[in-house]
Design an enzyme around this catalytic site. Structure first.
Site, PDB file in Angstrom:
ATOM      1  N   ARG A  78       0.840  -1.203   0.000  1.00  0.00           N
ATOM      2  CA  ARG A  78       0.000   0.000   0.000  1.00  0.00           C
ATOM      3  C   ARG A  78       0.872   1.249   0.000  1.00  0.00           C
ATOM      4  O   ARG A  78       1.793   1.377   0.795  1.00  0.00           O
ATOM      5  CB  ARG A  78      -0.908  -0.002   1.232  1.00  0.00           C
ATOM      6  N   ASP A  90      -6.800  -1.823   1.329  1.00  0.00           N
ATOM      7  CA  ASP A  90      -7.312  -0.855   2.293  1.00  0.00           C
ATOM      8  C   ASP A  90      -7.992  -1.652   3.392  1.00  0.00           C
ATOM      9  O   ASP A  90      -8.870  -2.475   3.105  1.00  0.00           O
ATOM     10  CB  ASP A  90      -8.302   0.082   1.599  1.00  0.00           C
ATOM     11  N   ASP A  92      -9.931  -0.860   6.880  1.00  0.00           N
ATOM     12  CA  ASP A  92     -10.483   0.152   7.781  1.00  0.00           C
ATOM     13  C   ASP A  92     -11.108  -0.515   8.995  1.00  0.00           C
ATOM     14  O   ASP A  92     -11.876  -1.476   8.857  1.00  0.00           O
ATOM     15  CB  ASP A  92     -11.560   0.993   7.090  1.00  0.00           C
TER      16      ASP A  92
END
Length: 161
Positions: A78, A90, A92
């Protein structure tokens, strides 16, 4: 013991492999089906594969979940060049059971989760009675937001270890 709801997404390279690497690195209790969605924020990029992982670990607090999420993203290559830009992975942290935080480094629940069908639709699949703290039942949020543009990909599957 803490339980976390984590949203995982990828729109670069081998998207499925990136997501599987996240699942492999998490103490997953449950993993949603895979969903494909248009990008959010910066729209001139490839579509994302998204899923939700429910994970639990005895010795973890909210900051441990954030560190693990960032470690998984880094391991997948990333690079943070453009906010809401393309990403190999990603991860989260959406919620951590019993925790709220206004710290700008880790807001809990995730401050935009209630606006994102790519988070809510797979979460609803896993936990139909779930609630997003401060926003109400996930089912009500999905009903209000809709699921347009969130396409379930039954031809792709993530395997929890």
């Amino acid at each position: 013991m803490t339980t976390a709801v984590l949203s995982i997404g990828s729109n670069m390279g081998d998207r499925l492999a990136h997501l599987q690497s996240a699942v492999d690195g998490l103490p997953a209790l449950a993993v949603s089906s895979m969903y494909e969605t248009a990008p959010w924020g910066v729209t001139d990029q490839d579509d994302f594969l998204n899923a939700i992982v429910i994970a639990s670990r005895e010795d973890f607090g909210e900051w441990d979940w954030l560190r693990l999420a960032q470690d998984l993203e880094n391991a997948a290559g990333r690079v943070r060049e453009v906010r809401w830009g393309p990403r190999s992975l990603d991860v989260d942290v959406i919620t951590v059971t019993g925790v709220t935080s206004t710290d700008p480094r880790l807001e809990l629940p995730h401050p935009r989760a209630h606006e994102r069908a790519f988070v809510l639709v797979p979460w609803l699949e896993l936990q139909p009675d779930a609630e997003l703290p401060g926003h109400g039942p996930i089912a009500d949020l999905v009903a209000a937001l809709g699921d347009e543009g969130v396409r379930r990909r039954d031809d792709l599957k993530l395997e929890a270890v």
